[in-house]
Design a protein around this motif. Structure first.
Motif, PDB file in Angstrom:
ATOM      1  N   VAL A 334       0.696  -1.202  -0.188  1.00  0.00           N
ATOM      2  CA  VAL A 334      -0.052   0.018   0.094  1.00  0.00           C
ATOM      3  C   VAL A 334       0.752   0.699   0.178  1.00  0.00           C
ATOM      4  CG1 VAL A 334      -1.494   1.413   1.182  1.00  0.00           C
ATOM      5  CG2 VAL A 334      -2.081  -0.726   1.245  1.00  0.00           C
ATOM      6  N   LEU A 335       2.198   0.979   0.468  1.00  0.00           N
ATOM      7  CA  LEU A 335       2.985   2.501   0.511  1.00  0.00           C
ATOM      8  C   LEU A 335       3.307   2.997  -0.371  1.00  0.00           C
ATOM      9  CD1 LEU A 335       4.234   2.352   4.409  1.00  0.00           C
ATOM     10  CD2 LEU A 335       2.362   3.845   3.918  1.00  0.00           C
ATOM     11  N   VAL A 336       4.010   1.617  -1.223  1.00  0.00           N
ATOM     12  CA  VAL A 336       4.546   1.511  -2.413  1.00  0.00           C
ATOM     13  C   VAL A 336       3.546   2.008  -3.531  1.00  0.00           C
ATOM     14  CG1 VAL A 336       5.641   0.579  -4.283  1.00  0.00           C
ATOM     15  CG2 VAL A 336       5.994  -0.223  -1.904  1.00  0.00           C
ATOM     16  N   SER A 337       2.450   1.585  -3.524  1.00  0.00           N
ATOM     17  CA  SER A 337       1.483   1.918  -4.832  1.00  0.00           C
ATOM     18  C   SER A 337       1.266   3.654  -3.659  1.00  0.00           C
ATOM     19  CB  SER A 337       0.080   1.881  -3.774  1.00  0.00           C
ATOM     20  OG  SER A 337      -0.115   0.378  -4.346  1.00  0.00           O
ATOM     21  N   LEU A 338       0.912   4.747  -3.611  1.00  0.00           N
ATOM     22  CA  LEU A 338       0.678   5.482  -2.716  1.00  0.00           C
ATOM     23  C   LEU A 338       1.971   6.204  -2.995  1.00  0.00           C
ATOM     24  CD1 LEU A 338      -0.838   7.503  -0.929  1.00  0.00           C
ATOM     25  CD2 LEU A 338       0.716   7.579   1.319  1.00  0.00           C
ATOM     26  N   SER A 339       2.820   5.923  -2.792  1.00  0.00           N
ATOM     27  CA  SER A 339       4.519   6.549  -3.360  1.00  0.00           C
ATOM     28  C   SER A 339       4.433   6.892  -4.815  1.00  0.00           C
ATOM     29  CB  SER A 339       5.497   6.268  -3.178  1.00  0.00           C
ATOM     30  OG  SER A 339       5.776   4.477  -3.733  1.00  0.00           O
ATOM     31  N   LEU A 340       4.265   5.780  -5.840  1.00  0.00           N
ATOM     32  CA  LEU A 340       3.800   5.770  -7.222  1.00  0.00           C
ATOM     33  C   LEU A 340       2.705   6.861  -7.317  1.00  0.00           C
ATOM     34  CD1 LEU A 340       4.630   2.175  -8.114  1.00  0.00           C
ATOM     35  CD2 LEU A 340       6.340   4.469  -8.266  1.00  0.00           C
ATOM     36  N   TRP A 341       2.053   6.655  -6.456  1.00  0.00           N
ATOM     37  CA  TRP A 341       0.549   7.114  -7.257  1.00  0.00           C
ATOM     38  C   TRP A 341       0.525   9.137  -6.750  1.00  0.00           C
ATOM     39  CZ3 TRP A 341      -2.258  10.811  -3.862  1.00  0.00           C
ATOM     40  CH2 TRP A 341      -3.353  11.180  -4.129  1.00  0.00           C
ATOM     41  N   GLN A 342       1.520   9.482  -5.678  1.00  0.00           N
ATOM     42  CA  GLN A 342       2.100  10.836  -5.578  1.00  0.00           C
ATOM     43  C   GLN A 342       3.253  11.196  -6.801  1.00  0.00           C
ATOM     44  OE1 GLN A 342       4.164   9.866  -1.906  1.00  0.00           O
ATOM     45  NE2 GLN A 342       1.781  11.291  -0.905  1.00  0.00           N
ATOM     46  N   MET A 343       3.778   9.906  -7.512  1.00  0.00           N
ATOM     47  CA  MET A 343       4.843  10.146  -8.576  1.00  0.00           C
ATOM     48  C   MET A 343       4.534  10.401  -9.666  1.00  0.00           C
ATOM     49  SD  MET A 343       7.964   7.851  -6.513  1.00  0.00           S
ATOM     50  CE  MET A 343       8.957   7.817  -8.640  1.00  0.00           C
ATOM     51  N   MET A 469       1.278   3.498 -14.807  1.00  0.00           N
ATOM     52  CA  MET A 469       1.332   1.912 -15.046  1.00  0.00           C
ATOM     53  C   MET A 469       2.085   0.819 -13.987  1.00  0.00           C
ATOM     54  SD  MET A 469       3.586   0.098 -18.021  1.00  0.00           S
ATOM     55  CE  MET A 469       5.408   1.067 -17.684  1.00  0.00           C
ATOM     56  N   LEU A 470       3.668   0.911 -13.627  1.00  0.00           N
ATOM     57  CA  LEU A 470       3.709   0.893 -11.831  1.00  0.00           C
ATOM     58  C   LEU A 470       3.283   0.869 -11.321  1.00  0.00           C
ATOM     59  CD1 LEU A 470       7.459   2.144 -12.095  1.00  0.00           C
ATOM     60  CD2 LEU A 470       6.656   0.166 -12.660  1.00  0.00           C
ATOM     61  N   MET A 471       2.421   1.624 -10.465  1.00  0.00           N
ATOM     62  CA  MET A 471       1.150   1.218  -9.363  1.00  0.00           C
ATOM     63  C   MET A 471       0.204   0.656  -9.689  1.00  0.00           C
ATOM     64  SD  MET A 471      -1.249   4.875  -8.007  1.00  0.00           S
ATOM     65  CE  MET A 471      -2.657   3.979  -9.843  1.00  0.00           C
ATOM     66  N   TRP A 472       0.035   0.652 -11.172  1.00  0.00           N
ATOM     67  CA  TRP A 472      -1.070  -0.668 -11.779  1.00  0.00           C
ATOM     68  C   TRP A 472      -0.891  -2.368 -11.225  1.00  0.00           C
ATOM     69  CZ3 TRP A 472      -5.974   1.100  -9.972  1.00  0.00           C
ATOM     70  CH2 TRP A 472      -6.316   1.631 -10.652  1.00  0.00           C
ATOM     71  N   ILE A 473       0.732  -1.931 -11.770  1.00  0.00           N
ATOM     72  CA  ILE A 473       1.609  -3.031 -11.594  1.00  0.00           C
ATOM     73  C   ILE A 473       1.424  -3.662  -9.951  1.00  0.00           C
ATOM     74  CG2 ILE A 473       3.507  -4.596 -11.305  1.00  0.00           C
ATOM     75  CD1 ILE A 473       3.748  -3.106 -14.196  1.00  0.00           C
ATOM     76  N   ASN A 474       1.544  -2.656  -8.829  1.00  0.00           N
ATOM     77  CA  ASN A 474       2.281  -3.035  -7.821  1.00  0.00           C
ATOM     78  C   ASN A 474       0.764  -3.495  -7.327  1.00  0.00           C
ATOM     79  OD1 ASN A 474       4.020  -3.093  -5.434  1.00  0.00           O
ATOM     80  ND2 ASN A 474       2.462  -1.789  -4.609  1.00  0.00           N
TER      81      ASN A 474
END
Length: 494
Positions: A334-343, A469-474
């Motif tokens: 979840v934290l990784v997805s949140l960081s990618l969403w911010q990016m 794209m990376l967020m959706w993969i995660n």
């Protein structure tokens, strides 16, 4: 075994792990400097990276057999010695052919270091301390790719690109002395080596790595070279599966694939590899090419990501005693997805604070995922399979990294071109800019300024698309946690 000896073994093998994973990324930023020194073209210098990655991928496969046949201690000593000497020779290379040769040798000897270190830590510490052991191991494995570009940029900027390789010498010598003095001699066996199975799997892995590393440079499947790699990879994998199902002594033990936790761990570590190195492949070019940061400043901005990884691993190793590892994995993802969403909300005016905070958040999330996976993957696996299992685990992480980097760079290039075309269609030159009788310089300056701005806006959109794209993969990988079991919390059978 005394606690002091355990710590000395841990330090010795972690030094070997760090120098191996550092060399997967530390040379990237030094390539332009090597190109001039070695007289190589821009397409030729990439073989400095490709040769190392392909050799390491192929030679990871027989680590389990070699450790059984010759003993883990002896294999460790050979690997560290060969890797350290090859690093010295890479630093002394005077031509591109020499550099590629010694990088191949470096990959061959370095392939065993990461899986051997993981297997050694699992055997050195009792089961109740495996989480702490894997957190220490994970710090080395995860920090290497993150800090590699930073250290490589600093050494290249203030010393020479040759120090990118020379830095391995003191660390390699210390590791070699520690392993020789403190690592106990293990039992050796003489298992049958499935040469055909190894050859077929090596063909599949090597061809896949070549496809992923060379694809972007030769326009992917428009090139006959990439088509041949794809055919070789598919054929090698197919024949390997057929051979494994019919052989009495297959190259990989079938017991590995009957363990649900281990197979789920392979899938998870593949995804972690995608996110870890794909993000690290995007950010340097984003910061240097489009935001104009120098190499050293780029490295300093990326460094806090490693701090997040280290903090998470040190914390999670303790939390696993009290909290279900599967819950920690979910929180980390979840934290990784949140960081990618911010990016995905970045633009070319993004400040350094946002770059650093998202990096720390993503690093912390990856650290929370890595340690429980590395612990739960081996929780139900028999000890005699650890040699093979750790080799395949490292291979899965490396393949994930290669796939991730190739995907994001291919999508980035394609979207950059598409965005430029679409934006150019909507641009109109304001009439006032060409009022009166414009000079030749004005006529040339206006289109060039527009082209530069179109390229900047196109790049901004392309990078945002990659981060999304990376967020959706995660997010898509999160349901895999349901396949994991936690033996420490599952009810025991009567």
């Amino acid at each position: 075994m005394t606690e002091t000896r355990r710590r000395l073994i841990t330090v010795s093998i972690m030094l070997a792990t760090v120098i191996q994973v550092l060399d997967t990324t530390i040379a990237n930023v030094a390539l332009p400097h090597m190109q001039g020194s070695l007289g190589a073209g821009s397409d030729q210098i990439s073989w400095v990276l490709t040769s190392y990655i392909v050799a390491a991928a192929i030679m990871t496969l027989p680590v389990g057999y070699l450790s059984q046949r010759y003993g883990r201690r002896k294999l460790f000593l050979w690997s560290i010695t060969g890797f350290t000497l090859a690093s010295m020779l890479c630093g002394q290379a005077g031509s591109l052919n020499e550099m590629i040769l010694w990088r191949l040798v470096q990959g061959v000897f370095g392939a065993a270091l990461v899986p051997l270190s993981q297997a050694t830590l699992l055997d050195t510490y009792p089961p109740e301390r495996h989480a702490s052991a894997m957190s220490l191991w994970g710090v080395g494995v995860m920090l290497g790719p993150i800090l590699g570009p930073t250290l490589g940029g600093w050494l290249t900027e203030y010393y020479s690109w040759r120090w990118v390789f020379y830095i391995n010498l003191p660390l390699g010598i210390l590791s070699l002395v520690g392993v020789y003095l403190y690592l106990p001699r293990g039992k050796t066996e003489k298992p049958r080596f499935d040469a055909l199975g190894f050859g077929l799997l090596a063909l599949a892995v090597g061809a896949l790595q070549m496809l992923l590393d060379r694809g972007e440079q030769v326009h992917w499947f428009e090139s006959l070279e990439i088509q041949l790699y794809a055919i070789a990879a598919a054929l090698g994998l197919y024949l390997f599966v057929v051979h494994s199902m019919t052989s009495r002594s297959p190259f990989l033990s079938p017991g590995l694939f009957r363990d649900r936790n281990y197979v789920s761990g392979l899938a998870f570590i593949f995804v972690v590899g995608i996110i870890l190195l794909a993000t690290m492949a995007l950010l340097p070019s984003y910061l240097q090419q489009w935001k104009g940061y120098p190499v050293v400043a780029t490295g300093m901005i990326l460094m806090p990501r490693g701090v997040g990884v280290m903090l998470a691993m040190l914390v999670v190793g303790r939390l696993l005693k009290y909290i279900d590892g599967r819950l920690l994995i979910l929180v980390g993802m979840v934290l990784v997805s949140l960081s990618l969403w911010q990016m995905a909300g970045f633009n070319l005016q993004v400040g350094q604070r946002a770059l650093v905070t998202t990096g720390v958040l993503q690093g912390f999330g990856l650290g929370m995922v890595f340690v429980p996976i590395s612990t739960l993957a081996y929780a139900t696996l028999p000890g005699h399979l650890r040699g093979e299992a750790t080799a395949l685990f490292s291979l899965s992480r490396n393949l994930g990294s290669s796939v991730g980097v190739s995907i994001v760079m291919a999508v980035l290039t394609r979207n950059l071109w598409i965005n430029q075309q679409q934006l150019a269609e909507r641009v109109q030159v304001p009439g006032g800019m060409l009022s009166g009788t414009p000079s030749a310089e004005q006529l040339m300056a206006v289109p060039q300024a527009l082209v530069n701005e179109i390229s900047r806006q196109a790049a901004e959109i392309a990078y945002v698309n990659d981060f999304q794209m990376l967020m959706w993969i995660n997010l898509a990988a999160m349901p895999l946690v349901l396949l994991l079991t936690n033996p420490g919390r599952e009810p025991q059978a009567a």
